[in-house]
Design a protein around this motif. Structure first.
Motif, PDB file in Angstrom:
ATOM      1  N   THR A 165     -16.102  -6.083   6.479  1.00 37.88           N
ATOM      2  CA  THR A 165     -15.929  -4.919   5.606  1.00 37.88           C
ATOM      3  C   THR A 165     -14.504  -4.940   5.081  1.00 37.88           C
ATOM      4  O   THR A 165     -13.564  -5.208   5.829  1.00 37.88           O
ATOM      5  CB  THR A 165     -16.181  -3.610   6.381  1.00 37.88           C
ATOM      6  N   GLY A 166     -14.347  -4.665   3.800  1.00 29.31           N
ATOM      7  CA  GLY A 166     -13.017  -4.605   3.193  1.00 29.31           C
ATOM      8  C   GLY A 166     -12.538  -3.173   3.078  1.00 29.31           C
ATOM      9  O   GLY A 166     -13.317  -2.277   2.730  1.00 29.31           O
ATOM     10  N   LEU A 167     -11.270  -2.948   3.385  1.00 27.42           N
ATOM     11  CA  LEU A 167     -10.680  -1.612   3.307  1.00 27.42           C
ATOM     12  C   LEU A 167      -9.418  -1.658   2.447  1.00 27.42           C
ATOM     13  O   LEU A 167      -8.483  -2.413   2.743  1.00 27.42           O
ATOM     14  CB  LEU A 167     -10.320  -1.109   4.709  1.00 27.42           C
ATOM     15  N   ILE A 168      -9.393  -0.846   1.394  1.00 31.70           N
ATOM     16  CA  ILE A 168      -8.205  -0.728   0.558  1.00 31.70           C
ATOM     17  C   ILE A 168      -7.409   0.482   1.033  1.00 31.70           C
ATOM     18  O   ILE A 168      -7.931   1.605   1.093  1.00 31.70           O
ATOM     19  CB  ILE A 168      -8.597  -0.593  -0.926  1.00 31.70           C
ATOM     20  N   LEU A 169      -6.164   0.247   1.389  1.00 33.78           N
ATOM     21  CA  LEU A 169      -5.307   1.312   1.924  1.00 33.78           C
ATOM     22  C   LEU A 169      -4.596   2.014   0.765  1.00 33.78           C
ATOM     23  O   LEU A 169      -3.684   1.468   0.163  1.00 33.78           O
ATOM     24  CB  LEU A 169      -4.294   0.721   2.908  1.00 33.78           C
ATOM     25  N   ALA A 170      -5.041   3.233   0.469  1.00 33.50           N
ATOM     26  CA  ALA A 170      -4.461   4.005  -0.637  1.00 33.50           C
ATOM     27  C   ALA A 170      -4.081   5.407  -0.159  1.00 33.50           C
ATOM     28  O   ALA A 170      -4.051   6.356  -0.936  1.00 33.50           O
ATOM     29  CB  ALA A 170      -5.449   4.089  -1.792  1.00 33.50           C
ATOM     30  N   GLY A 171      -3.767   5.515   1.133  1.00 37.95           N
ATOM     31  CA  GLY A 171      -3.551   6.840   1.707  1.00 37.95           C
ATOM     32  C   GLY A 171      -2.109   7.262   1.855  1.00 37.95           C
ATOM     33  O   GLY A 171      -1.822   8.264   2.503  1.00 37.95           O
ATOM     34  N   GLY A 172      -1.177   6.516   1.257  1.00 37.25           N
ATOM     35  CA  GLY A 172       0.239   6.831   1.451  1.00 37.25           C
ATOM     36  C   GLY A 172       0.745   7.961   0.572  1.00 37.25           C
ATOM     37  O   GLY A 172       0.065   8.413  -0.347  1.00 37.25           O
ATOM     38  N   ARG A 173       1.969   8.375   0.857  1.00 35.57           N
ATOM     39  CA  ARG A 173       2.598   9.440   0.075  1.00 35.57           C
ATOM     40  C   ARG A 173       3.102   8.956  -1.275  1.00 35.57           C
ATOM     41  O   ARG A 173       3.363   9.755  -2.168  1.00 35.57           O
ATOM     42  CB  ARG A 173       3.817   9.980   0.827  1.00 35.57           C
ATOM     43  N   GLY A 174       3.329   7.655  -1.422  1.00 33.99           N
ATOM     44  CA  GLY A 174       3.927   7.141  -2.656  1.00 33.99           C
ATOM     45  C   GLY A 174       5.345   7.648  -2.849  1.00 33.99           C
ATOM     46  O   GLY A 174       5.814   7.831  -3.965  1.00 33.99           O
ATOM     47  N   MET A 189     -14.592  -0.324   1.162  1.00 31.33           N
ATOM     48  CA  MET A 189     -14.314   1.113   1.158  1.00 31.33           C
ATOM     49  C   MET A 189     -12.828   1.348   0.927  1.00 31.33           C
ATOM     50  O   MET A 189     -12.020   0.416   0.989  1.00 31.33           O
ATOM     51  CB  MET A 189     -14.799   1.779   2.452  1.00 31.33           C
ATOM     52  N   ILE A 190     -12.495   2.593   0.629  1.00 30.35           N
ATOM     53  CA  ILE A 190     -11.116   2.958   0.321  1.00 30.35           C
ATOM     54  C   ILE A 190     -10.666   4.052   1.285  1.00 30.35           C
ATOM     55  O   ILE A 190     -11.422   4.976   1.580  1.00 30.35           O
ATOM     56  CB  ILE A 190     -10.988   3.459  -1.141  1.00 30.35           C
ATOM     57  N   VAL A 194     -17.286   3.266  -4.404  1.00 30.51           N
ATOM     58  CA  VAL A 194     -17.374   2.914  -2.983  1.00 30.51           C
ATOM     59  C   VAL A 194     -17.076   4.148  -2.137  1.00 30.51           C
ATOM     60  O   VAL A 194     -16.571   5.153  -2.645  1.00 30.51           O
ATOM     61  CB  VAL A 194     -16.401   1.768  -2.604  1.00 30.51           C
ATOM     62  N   ASP A 195     -17.388   4.071  -0.837  1.00 27.84           N
ATOM     63  CA  ASP A 195     -17.073   5.176   0.064  1.00 27.84           C
ATOM     64  C   ASP A 195     -15.564   5.336   0.188  1.00 27.84           C
ATOM     65  O   ASP A 195     -14.818   4.346   0.228  1.00 27.84           O
ATOM     66  CB  ASP A 195     -17.667   4.925   1.452  1.00 27.84           C
ATOM     67  N   VAL A 196     -15.118   6.579   0.248  1.00 27.99           N
ATOM     68  CA  VAL A 196     -13.696   6.903   0.385  1.00 27.99           C
ATOM     69  C   VAL A 196     -13.522   7.755   1.636  1.00 27.99           C
ATOM     70  O   VAL A 196     -14.216   8.756   1.816  1.00 27.99           O
ATOM     71  CB  VAL A 196     -13.179   7.671  -0.861  1.00 27.99           C
ATOM     72  N   TRP A 197     -12.590   7.326   2.495  1.00 33.87           N
ATOM     73  CA  TRP A 197     -12.374   8.033   3.757  1.00 33.87           C
ATOM     74  C   TRP A 197     -10.909   8.424   3.900  1.00 33.87           C
ATOM     75  O   TRP A 197     -10.041   7.567   3.841  1.00 33.87           O
ATOM     76  CB  TRP A 197     -12.769   7.136   4.940  1.00 33.87           C
ATOM     77  N   PRO A 198     -10.633   9.718   4.120  1.00 34.66           N
ATOM     78  CA  PRO A 198      -9.250  10.119   4.409  1.00 34.66           C
ATOM     79  C   PRO A 198      -8.886   9.815   5.853  1.00 34.66           C
ATOM     80  O   PRO A 198      -9.770   9.553   6.690  1.00 34.66           O
ATOM     81  CB  PRO A 198      -9.248  11.630   4.145  1.00 34.66           C
ATOM     82  N   ASP A 199      -7.590   9.861   6.147  1.00 31.02           N
ATOM     83  CA  ASP A 199      -7.133   9.699   7.529  1.00 31.02           C
ATOM     84  C   ASP A 199      -7.779  10.763   8.400  1.00 31.02           C
ATOM     85  O   ASP A 199      -8.023  11.902   7.953  1.00 31.02           O
ATOM     86  CB  ASP A 199      -5.609   9.879   7.630  1.00 31.02           C
TER      87      ASP A 199
END
Length: 197
Positions: A8-17, A51-52, A66-71
């Protein structure tokens, strides 16, 4: 050999930037397309499912299909919190992660990580790049066994956040890629402008 459908691939897009002025990095445009969508288009052919992990603008990420999951942890707890969110929802034996701000990672990255992980009987295979004779690890590009979830949750519950400190507890190998530029990311707006086409 590890099969593509077992990853499964996970794209990490959960940062504060925060280094980009607090904007949602994955939604910043690169060549007219959001950075996270570039990552998704490069990663999807290399894995069985994608997923992201994102903590805001969830509808914008969900529109990518795709499915999106928060922390599961509050306050933007870092990449390991995103990794834990992905691992806890991973239904395959392996999970591979990439950051949302790197639109040009190699199209054979996952297969190379999988081959090394399998051949060396490792728990985690991490990208390393060679720059000016120096080997530098790229810990957010890694393939790992989904069975490491319990270990990661214990680590996070103890208040620790550093990727290297957690991966050091497991059999972690480095897979060296010669093209360091392929892993160049955009932490600031000027870095985003400097990403070559």
């Amino acid at each position: 050999m590890i099969q593509t459908n077992d990853i499964t691939g996970l794209i990490l897009a959960g940062g504060r930037g925060s280094r980009m002025g607090g904007v949602d990095k994955g939604l910043q445009n690169f060549q007219g397309i959001p950075l996270a969508l570039h990552a998704l288009m490069r990663l999807s052919p290399q894995v069985g499912l994608t997923m992201i992990n994102a903590n805001r603008n969830l509808a914008a990420y969900e529109s990518m299909g795709v499915d999106v999951w928060p922390d599961d942890m509050p306050d933007f707890a870092g990449p390991l919190a995103g990794l834990a969110a992905g691992l806890s929802r991973c239904e395959t034996a392996y999970l591979v992660t990439v950051p949302c701000d790197c639109p040009r990672f190699p199209l054979d990255m996952v297969s190379r990580l999988a081959q090394a992980l399998s051949e060396q009987d490792a728990d985690i295979a991490m990208v390393a790049t060679s720059e000016n004779g120096q080997i530098r690890t790229q810990p957010v590009f890694c393939l790992l066994k989904a069975s490491l979830l319990a270990s990661l949750l214990d680590f996070l519950r103890s208040g620790q956040r550093k990727i290297d400190a957690w991966t050091a507890q497991h059999r972690c190998i480095e897979v060296v890629f010669d093209d360091a530029q392929a892993f160049a990311g955009a932490n600031t707006l000027s870095e985003l402008q400097q990403l070559a086409p």
